[in-house]
Design an enzyme around this catalytic site. Structure first.
Site, PDB file in Angstrom:
ATOM      1  N   GLU A  59       0.957  -1.152   0.171  1.00  0.00           N
ATOM      2  CA  GLU A  59      -0.053  -0.146   0.019  1.00  0.00           C
ATOM      3  C   GLU A  59       0.810   1.270   0.168  1.00  0.00           C
ATOM      4  O   GLU A  59       1.916   1.388   0.783  1.00  0.00           O
ATOM      5  CB  GLU A  59      -0.880  -0.107   1.113  1.00  0.00           C
ATOM      6  CG  GLU A  59      -1.853  -1.038   1.093  1.00  0.00           C
ATOM      7  CD  GLU A  59      -2.856  -0.765   2.384  1.00  0.00           C
ATOM      8  OE1 GLU A  59      -2.823  -0.220   3.301  1.00  0.00           O
ATOM      9  OE2 GLU A  59      -3.795  -1.855   2.509  1.00  0.00           O
TER      10      GLU A  59
ATOM     11  N   ASP B  47      -6.019   9.385   9.638  1.00  0.00           N
ATOM     12  CA  ASP B  47      -4.585   9.076   9.878  1.00  0.00           C
ATOM     13  C   ASP B  47      -4.294   9.623  11.394  1.00  0.00           C
ATOM     14  O   ASP B  47      -4.542  10.727  11.798  1.00  0.00           O
ATOM     15  CB  ASP B  47      -3.793   9.351   9.192  1.00  0.00           C
ATOM     16  CG  ASP B  47      -3.758   8.797   7.764  1.00  0.00           C
ATOM     17  OD1 ASP B  47      -4.017   7.495   7.750  1.00  0.00           O
ATOM     18  OD2 ASP B  47      -3.771   9.318   6.523  1.00  0.00           O
TER      19      ASP B  47
ATOM     20  N   TYR C  40     -10.499  -4.783   3.567  1.00  0.00           N
ATOM     21  CA  TYR C  40      -9.792  -4.023   4.441  1.00  0.00           C
ATOM     22  C   TYR C  40     -10.541  -3.928   5.826  1.00  0.00           C
ATOM     23  O   TYR C  40     -11.569  -2.896   5.877  1.00  0.00           O
ATOM     24  CB  TYR C  40      -9.162  -2.736   4.243  1.00  0.00           C
ATOM     25  CG  TYR C  40      -8.298  -2.166   5.109  1.00  0.00           C
ATOM     26  CD1 TYR C  40      -8.106  -2.119   6.359  1.00  0.00           C
ATOM     27  CD2 TYR C  40      -7.087  -1.609   4.501  1.00  0.00           C
ATOM     28  CE1 TYR C  40      -7.205  -1.403   7.135  1.00  0.00           C
ATOM     29  CE2 TYR C  40      -5.937  -1.477   5.145  1.00  0.00           C
ATOM     30  CZ  TYR C  40      -6.111  -0.977   6.335  1.00  0.00           C
ATOM     31  OH  TYR C  40      -5.036  -0.592   7.027  1.00  0.00           O
TER      32      TYR C  40
END
Length: 263
Positions: free
Chosen positions: A49, A60, A175
């Site tokens: 990734e 994040d 994911y």
């Protein structure tokens, strides 16, 4: 069949789990980032990734936010991210590469142009964290038509009513975000993750890969044992941010990969 599909087919045949690694494109500079990227397959990484640096990375935590800032300050652009992929592809035609990030840099470039360039460079998949399934016509459907997998995130808050919508146009793999919150914030627990992975796998034939909160070889092994594999990002990015030599970064990646592969 995409490179991602082929990789999972091979791993299934070998009875192994997938180890997926994340790095930020251009962190701390393009040359170092490319050197790490080129060394990942030999360290045991099955899928890479590659982060697209963005100024407002809302999902994040501090580690990856700082990586994006370092990359942007070093002059990283979308063009340079794609150049990294082209350079990598000159020596590796098989390892899947998934671009991960946010929609704004893609939107500002233009979806058609971006997909044409991504395909030409050798991109296999996209994870765009701020595009919900309701916006599939924006990028997901065009990407699939271009032969690029669109990988969706499922989370602890994705209930049974929401899950079919999340899975609807997903391809490549699912994911599963193991914790509620931002990257690098907490440790994933296999006892919590296992039932959730089973719940998702009951609704899809796609592999389910677990990320967020995996920082040690032992954790990689534990999480991979209850899923089709695991993703490690912040632990690798932290080593890069600390200025560790490329060889040391890759040695730590190899230890993490070994943990996942022993599951």
């Amino acid at each position: 069949m995409t490179r991602i599909d082929a990789t999972f087919a091979r791993l299934r045949a070998e009875g192994r789990k997938a180890f997926v690694s994340y790095i930020m494109g251009g962190d701390p500079d393009q040359a170092t980032s490319l050197a790490v990227m080129k060394g990942l397959p030999a360290a045991g990484v099955d899928i890479i990734e590659l982060g697209m640096p963005f100024t407002d990375p809302m999902a994040d935590g501090p580690t990856i936010q700082l990586a994006g800032q370092r990359a942007l300050e070093a002059g990283m652009t979308m063009d340079r991210v794609l150049d990294m992929v082209r350079d990598f592809r000159a020596g590796d035609a098989t390892t899947p590469i998934v671009l991960m990030g946010y929609y704004n840099p893609i939107y500002s470039r233009g979806v058609d142009r971006f997909l044409a360039e991504a395909t030409e460079a050798g991109i296999d998949g996209l994870i765009v964290v701020d595009l919900p399934p309701e916006e599939d016509d924006e990028l997901c459907i065009p990407a699939q038509k271009a032969g690029i997998n669109f990988i969706r995130l499922a989370t602890p808050t994705t209930d049974d009513r929401r899950l079919p919508k999340v899975l609807q146009n997903t391809s490549g793999f699912v994911y599963y975000v193991s914790i509620t919150g931002i990257t690098g914030a907490a440790a994933a627990q296999a006892t919590d993750v296992g039932p959730e992975v089973a719940r998702i796998k009951a609704k899809t034939d796609l592999p389910v890969i677990v990320g967020f909160g995996i920082t040690t070889p032992e954790a990689a092994r534990a999480i991979a044992s209850v899923a089709d594999g695991c993703v490690v990002g912040s632990a690798i990015v932290k080593d890069i941010g600390a200025g560790k030599p490329v060889a040391e970064v890759l040695a730590n990646v190899a230890a993490l990969a070994k943990g996942a592969h022993s599951a």
